[in-house]
Scaffold this active site. Structure first.
Site, PDB file in Angstrom:
ATOM      1  N   GLU A  47       6.840-124.878 -70.509  1.00  0.00           N
ATOM      2  CA  GLU A  47       7.676-124.021 -69.456  1.00  0.00           C
ATOM      3  C   GLU A  47       8.181-122.375 -70.106  1.00  0.00           C
ATOM      4  O   GLU A  47       8.681-122.639 -71.553  1.00  0.00           O
ATOM      5  CB  GLU A  47       8.791-124.945 -69.429  1.00  0.00           C
ATOM      6  CG  GLU A  47       9.920-123.859 -68.027  1.00  0.00           C
ATOM      7  CD  GLU A  47      10.855-124.787 -67.443  1.00  0.00           C
ATOM      8  OE1 GLU A  47      11.332-123.436 -66.401  1.00  0.00           O
ATOM      9  OE2 GLU A  47      10.993-125.746 -67.597  1.00  0.00           O
ATOM     10  N   SER A  73       8.881-122.607 -63.695  1.00  0.00           N
ATOM     11  CA  SER A  73      10.438-123.715 -63.069  1.00  0.00           C
ATOM     12  C   SER A  73      10.736-122.476 -62.053  1.00  0.00           C
ATOM     13  O   SER A  73       9.871-121.639 -61.604  1.00  0.00           O
ATOM     14  CB  SER A  73      11.317-124.392 -63.937  1.00  0.00           C
ATOM     15  OG  SER A  73      12.216-123.325 -64.036  1.00  0.00           O
TER      16      SER A  73
END
Length: 160
Positions: A47, A73
């Protein structure tokens, strides 16, 4: 922001990009390109939260864009394109972007364009080998077997 055009600044890891943003060396109008963070290249599709947080923290979330074969995210803000497939480690076009290339993001038309001629991209592909980050044997096996992000980044063992 539904449209952004800028010059690429290319990094082969999230850490390299984070260092550049933190040092203040990213200029307004830059498209930050982080590659080799996809399922094969990461490996594991990390991420990009630290990079997007640094961009926002510097107040550059409307002055810069981010393109990556990594993931985001729900906290991502601004013109950020992730899950680029095929990823750099698989020889996708993101592997051949160079600093200074003009990149155009048009959300309304659902396009991401690197304004480089096909001839130049072909030249860049000649003799190319993917970057391989140091990894333990289990992650090397995962990187070898994992599918692209656009198919779920899963391991299909049905053919084994």
């Amino acid at each position: 922001m539904y449209y952004f055009k800028g010059k690429a600044r290319v990094f082969n890891s999230m850490e390299e990009a984070d260092a550049a943003v933190s040092s203040g060396s990213i200029e307004k109008g830059t498209v930050i390109v982080i590659r080799y963070e996809g399922p094969k290249g990461g490996p594991g599709m990390r991420e990009m939260l630290s990079t997007t947080s640094l961009i926002m923290g510097r107040g550059m979330d409307e002055d810069c864009a981010l393109v990556t074969d990594g993931r985001f995210s729900g906290a991502t803000h601004g013109p950020c394109i992730g899950h680029v497939s095929p990823e750099a480690a698989s020889g996708g076009p993101i592997a051949f972007v160079e600093d200074g290339d003009e990149i155009e993001i048009d959300i309304h038309n659902r396009t991401l364009t690197v304004n480089v001629s096909e001839e130049e991209l072909s030249r860049r592909r000649e003799g190319w080998t993917p970057l391989k980050k140091p990894r333990k044997p289990a992650l090397a096996k995962y990187a070898y077997l994992v599918s692209s992000a656009d198919t779920g980044a899963v391991i299909d063992v049905s053919d084994l």
